[in-house]
Scaffold this active site. Structure first.
Site, PDB file in Angstrom:
ATOM      1  CG  HIS A  95      -2.107   1.074   1.444  1.00  0.00           C
ATOM      2  ND1 HIS A  95      -2.930   1.043   0.156  1.00  0.00           N
ATOM      3  CD2 HIS A  95      -2.080   1.999   2.243  1.00  0.00           C
ATOM      4  CE1 HIS A  95      -3.604   2.204   0.813  1.00  0.00           C
ATOM      5  NE2 HIS A  95      -3.289   2.760   1.680  1.00  0.00           N
ATOM      6  CG  ASN A 135       1.057  -6.148   6.619  1.00  0.00           C
ATOM      7  OD1 ASN A 135       1.168  -4.952   6.921  1.00  0.00           O
ATOM      8  ND2 ASN A 135       1.919  -6.920   6.886  1.00  0.00           N
ATOM      9  CE  LYS A 137       6.144  -0.841   7.017  1.00  0.00           C
ATOM     10  NZ  LYS A 137       7.493  -1.107   6.775  1.00  0.00           N
ATOM     11  CD  GLU A 138       1.887  -8.119   3.299  1.00  0.00           C
ATOM     12  OE1 GLU A 138       0.957  -8.666   3.622  1.00  0.00           O
ATOM     13  OE2 GLU A 138       2.973  -8.593   3.361  1.00  0.00           O
ATOM     14  CG  MET A 139      -3.453  -6.828   0.245  1.00  0.00           C
ATOM     15  SD  MET A 139      -4.073  -8.159   0.252  1.00  0.00           S
ATOM     16  CE  MET A 139      -5.548  -8.059  -1.021  1.00  0.00           C
TER      17      MET A 139
END
Ligand SMILES: [Ca+2]
Ligand SMILES: [Ca+2]
Lengths: 343, 343
Positions: A95, A135, A137-139
């Site tokens: 993201h 997360n 930092k991810e989705m």
């Protein structure tokens, strides 16, 4: 329980390490098969039975960017099924282009592993699939947003009802994860090595057979064994010699047990020639270097270039054969009720 | 030349606009077919013949993130073939999460258009495909980097030789674009409307037929005509009434001709129910609102909710049927010579 497992394997390992020269020279299929075992058609889970309807829904969701806050990032963004289930980056980009701390392992054959993530913080692919959606930092999504997006799309309403026929309100965050997991449970890849173990001696080249012998005799199979050629235990990365560049404390971050410092899940070596870069932080690009490092830090052996070459040649026989065949889904359109992308 | 085209079409348009009520009431296939025409199997280009080898290579390259500087972004990142060839965002997200100024049109049927991009700054898909690779906001690569990455991978060497058998040094930036374009030239989607035009009267529902009639009689076909139901001419966005929120000067940015201010390519309406949000900046999420806006700003008509509903129903018949079936490639691994990702 998992702690005991490590202790147990450590003991087995140490004893194996001292006797690895005793590994059989015989690499006939019958001798080799018990070390690795037979790849199943699907990695079934009684708690989440693999049904065609669930797998189909899971395939849609795997490619579904609306599971992420931005509506830009899907599972496939970091585990590209056009690219052997990886992103090919040292560490992943999520993201808002945040760069994460770890290398993305392949989703191929992942469901067969005894635990998920480098540090084993999820027990199976069902539990794992919830991680990246939430997360930041991810989705970077939330359970509520995932459910709201999915509920706003009539075709998903229908697909969830088919996949979870017993549920009256089947669109839940957990069911989304279950469907994705069911899809992953079908992502198993046969290889020439499986054909060899099935008795087709011509499936491996002479050099690959030499590599298999070296892989066994050197002691790699102490840790990289079972159907996934890995994925069956935790081990300290740097068991014999310290890995100088390693910062990540691995499983210690999960258990806070000092004995778990630098302990990681032994990764599967299936498709490993396609999943560079290597190690938990993607620091090493060359498979030769990764193998040489393993020999030294895990086994205290200085493998010759010749030995490394043979092993790498053997590892090539673990690539998907027949090649993976994935047909893209056709994602249903959003509706007026669908929460908008938040990039 | 293109200037003349606009002038020409403007004249045709104005005369059609004043006489649109004269459009035929007859929507029998034989009357409708000449307005739209027959979708070819491939959108061939004599200057870049579509061969199976080129299409196969193009499919690989379309999913190939190593064409981008970061090695993270492929054509498919913004034109997801799991998602009707679009990203579903108002405007696209590119290198380092930069948010661009325009909505990503679908690549489906794009090759049929008389020009590419909203402002027509590329004459065909061959020329177009070079744009995003070099655009610092999109894939942020260079010609040299693209060629270096591809040349470092033996399987691409082989595939380019097969796709461009006459070239001695086939891996060039231009050939990469040509292969991608050849793949795009196969991305044509039949629909129920094509079946209707082929004589199957049951292919459209009664409401869709009403919508087709309204689409014709209202005058939408002045601009949205031809095989792509659009994609055949430039037009001012706001021909009759100014579009209040429109900032983008469109074709003017290319020609600097004041007459081209707010002029855009008329987009294809194939798969339009799947490619929200709408207009060149993706400002409008609802297809109803897009249609209502069109009626007002392009034709000076206040369409009733009933008319809008019918037209939208007809537009639904332009969705891919049979659904698109894309099999993912299996991208070849990098080698020691491959320039690393630069995220
Ligand atoms: Ca890796
Ligand atoms: Ca759009």
């Amino acid at each position: 329980m998992q702690k005991y497992k490590i202790v147990f394997f450590s003991i087995v390992c140490s004893s194996l390490l001292t006797t690895y020269s005793g590994f059989s020279q015989d690499i006939s299929p019958d001798k080799v098969k018990p070390i690795f075992g037979i790849l199943p058609k699907v990695a079934d889970n009684p708690a989440n039975p693999v049904t065609p309807e669930k797998v189909n829904l899971g395939r849609y969701l795997f490619f579904e960017p609306r599971l992420s806050k931005s509506a830009k990032i899907s599972c496939n963004s970091c585990h590209s099924l056009a690219n052997s289930g990886v992103d090919g980056l040292p560490t992943s980009i999520g993201h808002k282009w945040q760069i994460g701390p770890r290398n993305a392992p392949t989703v191929l054959n992942a469901a067969l592993q005894f635990t998920q993530f480098w540090d084993g913080r999820a027990k199976d692919v069902e539990e794992q699939a919830m991680g990246p959606m939430l997360n930041p930092k991810e989705m970077a999504s939330t359970k509520e947003l995932v459910v709201q997006r999915l509920k706003s799309i009539p075709q998903y309403e229908e697909m969830f009802h088919k996949a979870f026929p017993e549920d009256t309100d089947p669109i839940t965050f957990e069911n989304a994860a279950k469907a994705i997991a069911a899809f992953e449970r079908t992502l198993l890849t046969l290889s020439r090595f499986d054909r060899y173990m099935d008795g087709d001696l011509s499936a491996l080249s002479p050099e690959e057979k030499e590599g298999l012998k070296t892989f066994i005799q050197t002691g790699c199979i102490t840790c990289h064994n079972g159907t996934d050629i890995g994925g069956g235990m935790f081990q300290k990365f740097g068991l014999v010699h310290k890995v100088e560049w390693l910062q990540d404390l691995g499983r210690f971050e999960v258990t806070k047990n000092p004995a778990d410092k630098y302990v990681f899940k032994v990764p599967s070596l299936r498709n490993v020639t396609k999943t560079a870069p290597y190690f938990n932080n993607g620091r090493v690009w060359s498979l030769e270097e990764a193998v040489k490092t393993m020999g030294y830090v895990q086994l205290g052996k200085n493998l010759s270039d010749e030995e490394v070459k043979k092993i790498v040649s053997f590892l090539g026989s673990l690539a998907a054969e027949p090649p993976l065949q994935i047909t893209l889904p056709n994602l249903p359109p959003s509706t007026a009720k669908t929460p908008k992308p938040m990039p």
